[in-house]
Design a protein around this motif. Structure first.
Motif, PDB file in Angstrom:
ATOM      1  N   GLY A   1     -12.532   2.809  11.240  1.00  0.00           N
ATOM      2  CA  GLY A   1     -13.461   3.653  11.967  1.00  0.00           C
ATOM      3  C   GLY A   1     -14.342   4.427  11.016  1.00  0.00           C
ATOM      4  N   LEU A   2     -15.021   5.405  11.555  1.00  0.00           N
ATOM      5  CA  LEU A   2     -15.917   6.265  10.795  1.00  0.00           C
ATOM      6  C   LEU A   2     -15.207   7.580  10.503  1.00  0.00           C
ATOM      7  N   MET A   3     -15.219   7.954   9.235  1.00  0.00           N
ATOM      8  CA  MET A   3     -14.517   9.167   8.835  1.00  0.00           C
ATOM      9  C   MET A   3     -15.355   9.897   7.805  1.00  0.00           C
ATOM     10  N   GLN A   4     -15.268  11.207   7.809  1.00  0.00           N
ATOM     11  CA  GLN A   4     -15.937  12.005   6.788  1.00  0.00           C
ATOM     12  C   GLN A   4     -15.116  11.997   5.506  1.00  0.00           C
ATOM     13  N   ALA A   5     -15.783  12.163   4.403  1.00  0.00           N
ATOM     14  CA  ALA A   5     -15.102  12.253   3.118  1.00  0.00           C
ATOM     15  C   ALA A   5     -14.043  13.348   3.165  1.00  0.00           C
ATOM     16  N   GLY A   6     -12.892  13.046   2.588  1.00  0.00           N
ATOM     17  CA  GLY A   6     -11.778  13.980   2.592  1.00  0.00           C
ATOM     18  C   GLY A   6     -10.811  13.778   3.743  1.00  0.00           C
ATOM     19  N   GLY A   7     -11.204  12.962   4.701  1.00  0.00           N
ATOM     20  CA  GLY A   7     -10.364  12.712   5.861  1.00  0.00           C
ATOM     21  C   GLY A   7      -9.317  11.635   5.618  1.00  0.00           C
ATOM     22  N   SER A   8      -8.593  11.314   6.680  1.00  0.00           N
ATOM     23  CA  SER A   8      -7.502  10.335   6.596  1.00  0.00           C
ATOM     24  C   SER A   8      -7.603   9.325   7.721  1.00  0.00           C
TER      25      SER A   8
ATOM     26  N   GLN B   1      -1.795   3.939   4.812  1.00  0.00           N
ATOM     27  CA  GLN B   1      -2.198   5.323   5.036  1.00  0.00           C
ATOM     28  C   GLN B   1      -3.212   5.711   3.973  1.00  0.00           C
ATOM     29  N   MET B   2      -4.382   6.108   4.402  1.00  0.00           N
ATOM     30  CA  MET B   2      -5.472   6.426   3.478  1.00  0.00           C
ATOM     31  C   MET B   2      -5.817   7.900   3.616  1.00  0.00           C
ATOM     32  N   ASN B   3      -5.600   8.657   2.558  1.00  0.00           N
ATOM     33  CA  ASN B   3      -5.906  10.086   2.536  1.00  0.00           C
ATOM     34  C   ASN B   3      -7.012  10.368   1.536  1.00  0.00           C
TER      35      ASN B   3
ATOM     36  N   VAL C   1      -7.173   3.731  -5.857  1.00  0.00           N
ATOM     37  CA  VAL C   1      -6.586   4.335  -4.651  1.00  0.00           C
ATOM     38  C   VAL C   1      -5.240   5.000  -4.938  1.00  0.00           C
ATOM     39  N   LYS C   2      -4.738   4.845  -6.144  1.00  0.00           N
ATOM     40  CA  LYS C   2      -3.425   5.396  -6.484  1.00  0.00           C
ATOM     41  C   LYS C   2      -3.399   6.897  -6.256  1.00  0.00           C
ATOM     42  N   GLY C   3      -2.347   7.350  -5.574  1.00  0.00           N
ATOM     43  CA  GLY C   3      -2.211   8.768  -5.289  1.00  0.00           C
ATOM     44  C   GLY C   3      -2.886   9.204  -4.000  1.00  0.00           C
ATOM     45  N   ARG C   4      -3.706   8.324  -3.421  1.00  0.00           N
ATOM     46  CA  ARG C   4      -4.396   8.659  -2.166  1.00  0.00           C
ATOM     47  C   ARG C   4      -3.950   7.752  -1.023  1.00  0.00           C
ATOM     48  N   PHE C   5      -3.655   6.491  -1.326  1.00  0.00           N
ATOM     49  CA  PHE C   5      -3.257   5.521  -0.302  1.00  0.00           C
ATOM     50  C   PHE C   5      -1.770   5.227  -0.427  1.00  0.00           C
TER      51      PHE C   5
END
Length: 121
Positions: free
Chosen positions: A9-16, A81-83, A63-67
């Motif tokens: 979907g569409l997400m703003q930067a910093g979102g999950s 999971q994408m943060n 993506v290490k540390g975020r996904f």
């Protein structure tokens, strides 16, 4: 073999966002799973993988540390999971299964249709 990725979907930067991938391979628990992505104008690239047991995971440096990749064998589903999303994470995300069962991730053999993730700045 059918794999279906969804949850983009569409997400703003910093979102999950959490992507899901359901697979028809059986038993699902025997198959290593992976996620890839393809940004506009770029080649498809590896994002993350998980072995059949769920004990070993690997990530692209970007993506290490975020996904986080995970699996729920009871639901025949793998997750991503994408943060802390960034605009450069914008891509079509694909899940894949490795036909070399009961082992580490060795590469994609079966592909699903992708799901689009768009991150706005």
């Amino acid at each position: 073999v059918q794999l279906q990725a969804y949850g983009g979907g569409l997400m703003q930067a910093g979102g999950s966002l959490r992507l899901s991938c359901t697979a028809s391979v059986r038993p699902f628990s025997n198959y290593p799973m992976g996620w890839f992505r393809q940004a506009p104008g770029k080649e498809r690239e590896f994002v993350a993988s998980i072995d059949w047991s769920g004990d070993k995971t690997y990530y692209a440096d970007s993506v290490k540390g975020r996904f986080t990749i995970s699996r729920d064998d009871a639901k025949n589903t793998a997750y991503l999971q994408m943060n802390s999303l960034k605009p450069e994470d914008t891509a079509v995300y694909y899940c894949a299964a490795d036909k070399d069962v009961v082992g580490p991730w060795a590469g994609p053999d079966y592909w699903g249709q992708g799901t689009l993730v768009t991150v706005s700045s």
